[in-house]
Design an enzyme around this catalytic site. Structure first.
Site, mmCIF file in Angstrom:
data_model
loop_
_atom_site.group_PDB
_atom_site.id
_atom_site.type_symbol
_atom_site.label_atom_id
_atom_site.label_comp_id
_atom_site.label_asym_id
_atom_site.label_seq_id
_atom_site.Cartn_x
_atom_site.Cartn_y
_atom_site.Cartn_z
ATOM 1 C CE LYS A 1 5.454 42.881 1.486
ATOM 2 N NZ LYS A 1 6.790 42.381 1.097
ATOM 3 C CG ASN A 2 7.721 40.771 4.727
ATOM 4 O OD1 ASN A 2 7.350 40.913 3.558
ATOM 5 N ND2 ASN A 2 8.410 41.697 5.376
ATOM 6 N NE ARG B 1 15.548 41.661 -2.535
ATOM 7 C CZ ARG B 1 16.790 41.251 -2.633
ATOM 8 N NH1 ARG B 1 17.562 41.691 -3.591
ATOM 9 N NH2 ARG B 1 17.287 40.396 -1.757
ATOM 10 C CB CYS C 1 14.100 46.758 -5.408
ATOM 11 S SG CYS C 1 14.299 47.042 -3.701
ATOM 12 N NE ARG D 1 15.634 44.496 -0.559
ATOM 13 C CZ ARG D 1 14.336 44.481 -0.265
ATOM 14 N NH1 ARG D 1 13.485 45.225 -0.940
ATOM 15 N NH2 ARG D 1 13.875 43.726 0.700
ATOM 16 N N PRO D 2 21.834 43.052 -2.464
ATOM 17 C CG PRO D 2 23.819 43.079 -1.245
ATOM 18 C CD PRO D 2 22.580 43.866 -1.499
ATOM 19 C CB ILE D 3 21.003 37.480 -3.635
ATOM 20 C CG1 ILE D 3 21.625 37.362 -5.025
ATOM 21 C CG2 ILE D 3 19.675 38.190 -3.713
ATOM 22 C CD1 ILE D 3 20.875 36.362 -5.909
ATOM 23 C CG ASP D 4 26.429 39.116 -0.475
ATOM 24 O OD1 ASP D 4 25.310 39.677 -0.473
ATOM 25 O OD2 ASP D 4 27.293 39.359 0.380
ATOM 26 C CG LEU D 5 24.728 37.565 3.227
ATOM 27 C CD1 LEU D 5 23.967 38.301 4.314
ATOM 28 C CD2 LEU D 5 26.057 37.076 3.758
ATOM 29 C CG ASP E 1 9.571 46.351 6.151
ATOM 30 O OD1 ASP E 1 10.435 46.874 5.431
ATOM 31 O OD2 ASP E 1 9.266 45.147 6.089
ATOM 32 C CB ILE F 1 17.777 47.649 7.439
ATOM 33 C CG1 ILE F 1 17.543 47.468 8.944
ATOM 34 C CG2 ILE F 1 17.667 46.311 6.713
ATOM 35 C CD1 ILE F 1 18.460 46.494 9.633
ATOM 36 N NE ARG G 1 5.970 44.752 -3.942
ATOM 37 C CZ ARG G 1 6.969 45.131 -3.136
ATOM 38 N NH1 ARG G 1 7.436 46.357 -3.187
ATOM 39 N NH2 ARG G 1 7.510 44.275 -2.303
HETATM 40 C C1 UD1 Z 1 12.981 41.261 4.291
HETATM 41 C C2 UD1 Z 1 11.566 41.753 4.167
HETATM 42 C C3 UD1 Z 1 11.540 43.271 4.035
HETATM 43 C C4 UD1 Z 1 12.293 43.906 5.201
HETATM 44 C C5 UD1 Z 1 13.683 43.288 5.343
HETATM 45 C C6 UD1 Z 1 14.420 43.767 6.590
HETATM 46 C C7 UD1 Z 1 10.439 39.926 3.075
HETATM 47 C C8 UD1 Z 1 9.742 39.419 1.848
HETATM 48 N N1 UD1 Z 1 10.965 41.157 2.991
HETATM 49 O O1 UD1 Z 1 13.671 41.619 3.091
HETATM 50 O O2 UD1 Z 1 10.184 43.705 4.049
HETATM 51 O O3 UD1 Z 1 12.439 45.283 4.956
HETATM 52 O O4 UD1 Z 1 13.580 41.857 5.430
HETATM 53 O O5 UD1 Z 1 13.665 43.525 7.723
HETATM 54 O O6 UD1 Z 1 10.471 39.268 4.097
HETATM 55 N N2 UD1 Z 1 21.929 41.763 2.441
HETATM 56 C C9 UD1 Z 1 23.161 41.524 1.889
HETATM 57 N N3 UD1 Z 1 23.345 40.347 1.233
HETATM 58 C C10 UD1 Z 1 22.384 39.399 1.112
HETATM 59 C C11 UD1 Z 1 21.129 39.651 1.703
HETATM 60 C C12 UD1 Z 1 20.922 40.845 2.360
HETATM 61 O O7 UD1 Z 1 24.058 42.354 1.978
HETATM 62 O O8 UD1 Z 1 22.625 38.347 0.506
HETATM 63 C C13 UD1 Z 1 21.671 43.047 3.148
HETATM 64 C C14 UD1 Z 1 20.600 43.873 2.464
HETATM 65 O O9 UD1 Z 1 21.141 44.638 1.415
HETATM 66 C C15 UD1 Z 1 20.100 44.726 3.601
HETATM 67 C C16 UD1 Z 1 20.216 43.785 4.799
HETATM 68 O O10 UD1 Z 1 21.104 42.756 4.411
HETATM 69 O O11 UD1 Z 1 20.934 45.829 3.787
HETATM 70 C C17 UD1 Z 1 18.909 43.176 5.270
HETATM 71 O O12 UD1 Z 1 18.284 42.546 4.190
HETATM 72 P P1 UD1 Z 1 17.375 41.251 4.366
HETATM 73 O O13 UD1 Z 1 17.173 40.964 5.813
HETATM 74 O O14 UD1 Z 1 17.951 40.176 3.525
HETATM 75 O O15 UD1 Z 1 16.013 41.733 3.743
HETATM 76 P P2 UD1 Z 1 15.072 40.957 2.748
HETATM 77 O O16 UD1 Z 1 15.028 39.506 3.121
HETATM 78 O O17 UD1 Z 1 15.391 41.324 1.349
#
Ligand code: UD1
Length: 416
Positions: free
Chosen positions: A22-23, A92, A116, A121-125, A305, A327, A397
């Site tokens: 899936k990922n 998401r 979620c 789950r911020p998207i700042d990065l 996961d 995480i 999912r």
């Molecule tokens: C992806 C996987 C998910 C897995 C996760 C961690 C997909 C579709 N999903 O999710 O199954 O559990 O990796 O292995 O591939 N964070 C920030 N700011 C950001 C982005 C992330 O603070 O802009 C934090 C998140 O809140 C979290 C950590 O970084 O604590 C890791 O998140 P991330 O690696 O981004 O996970 P996803 O890509 O959402």
């Protein structure tokens, strides 16, 4: 949609081919729009999240259809650069379309992906990477308005190795003039699969799998065929199920190197495990022992996961096992449901302590999220009597046919 009815207490035996990841497939589906033509994907799992991605692609004007076992996307007819709110909310990981649409169209408009079940789950990065590449992003009314008339490659450093932010940066960098270097990139195998796909399409991406990824933008592209890698988390789920219930299984099509932390934990708990080429074989008596603390970490550490399914396998083990979730903040929602089956688990912040119990009892439980729901399936298989799991749309999912797969191993499991 029905509930899952699982009758526990049977050993599981047999051989299974593991579905595509899936990922991997979700970012690859977003990446299909980086070519003005056709992408054909093999080993693509039929999942709710894949359906959601196909709906987004169709909204953008692409053709996205199953042709036999292959998923074919034709992005030549892409006409739009926005994703409406209701499609963003379905999944998401739709945020991955941000970098892809920007790359193709030079602008995009999406809504903020909602919070979620795993906590904030911020998207700042994601946003800061795209801004550094030249995107001007305005946030307002829950929408993200992005304009990038001129995107230029440069060096980017992620403050933490976010999987999604790494993927978004790669996709945006493919549309940039010049070279982008991403430092502290996530190293997950699914990012390497995205790189394989993009390179097969003609893009120049290298380094995925390591923490430095280089992208040379604006390469000419061509039609592509790609086979999605197997799903290591689905494999971990089935290994955990057999470990907890007892029995013997061979999982085919799995890269054992991607599962080394999970198999090491199951081996420590008392399972016999061998890997032969691209298969893993596991035998368990069902009588497991507690193991040293399990700390989730970015790849190649123990996957967050797989935390819930390993926990479910250890509920009847001898002794106490400590889990530390590093995480996500809110990733123990399955605990209360597992306790309804008789599990003894205590949670304090990021730490959960599982004290093994003699027996689990079948119960009515509710899937709280995707992997939490899978953990309930694993626990139900080793519980005495029948369990009813509701809200299984969460499980669907990420698992194409979890009940069918488990029945193939001899489980009594049905949807009602
Ligand atoms: C992806 C996987 C998910 C897995 C996760 C961690 C997909 C579709 N999903 O999710 O199954 O559990 O990796 O292995 O591939 N964070 C920030 N700011 C950001 C982005 C992330 O603070 O802009 C934090 C998140 O809140 C979290 C950590 O970084 O604590 C890791 O998140 P991330 O690696 O981004 O996970 P996803 O890509 O959402």
């Amino acid at each position: 949609m029905g509930d899952f009815i699982i009758e526990g207490g049977r050993a599981l035996r047999g051989s299974l081919q593991v579905q595509g990841a899936k990922n991997s497939v979700l970012p690859i589906l977003a990446a299909t729009i980086l070519h003005n033509g056709t992408s054909t994907l093999h080993n693509c799992p039929r999942l709710r999240d894949v359906d959601a991605s196909m709906r987004i692609l169709r909204h953008l004007g692409c053709r996205a259809e199953w042709e036999g076992d292959a998923l074919v996307v034709d992005a030549a007819s892409l006409t739009r650069c926005d994703v409406p709110d209701h499609l963003m909310r379905e999944m998401r990981s739709s945020v991955i379309f941000l970098g892809a649409v920007l790359s193709r169209c030079g602008r995009s408009e999406l809504s903020m992906p909602g919070g979620c079940e795993l906590g904030p789950r911020p998207i700042d990065l994601h946003l800061s990477s795209l801004r550094q590449l030249g995107a001007v992003i305005r946030e307002g009314g829950g929408r993200l308005h992005c304009e990038a008339p001129e995107m230029r490659g440069r060096e980017l450093t992620l403050s933490l190795p976010s999987v999604g932010a790494t993927e978004n940066a790669i996709l945006a960098a493919c549309g940039c003039e010049g070279t982008t270097v991403i430092f502290n990139a996530a190293r997950e195998p699914e990012i390497a699969d995205l790189q394989t796909f993009l390179c097969a399409m003609g893009h120049k991406v290298q380094g995925a799998g390591s923490s430095t990824i280089t992208v040379e933008g604006r390469s000419p592209t061509h039609d592509v065929e790609h086979t999605v890698i197997p799903d290591r988390i689905v494999a971990a789920t089935y290994l955990a199920a057999v470990a907890g219930s007892g029995g013997e299984v061979e999982l085919r099509g799995v890269d054992y190197r991607q599962l080394s932390t999970v198999t090491a934990a199951l081996h420590e708990a008392g399972c016999q495990i061998h890997s032969t080429g691209n298969a893993i074989w596991l035998r368990s008596t069902g009588d497991l022992r507690a193991i040293r603390p399990v700390r989730t970490a970015p790849y190649p550490g123990f996957p967050t996961d797989a935390q819930a399914v390993l926990m479910a396998a250890l509920l009847r083990s001898k002794g106490a096992t400590v889990f530390v979730e590093n995480i996500f903040e809110n990733r123990y929602r399955h605990v209360d449901e597992l306790c309804r089956m008789g599990a003894d688990i205590r949670v304090e912040g990021r730490v959960a302590v599982v004290c093994g119990v003699e027996r689990l009892r079948g119960a009515a439980v509710e899937a709280t999220d995707l992997r939490g729901g899978a953990a309930m399936v694993v626990a139900a298989l080793s519980a005495e009597g029948e369990s009813r799991i509701s809200a299984v749309h969460h499980i669907q999912r990420g698992y194409a046919d979890i009940l069918g797969d488990l029945r193939q191993l001899g489980a009594r499991a049905r949807e009602e």
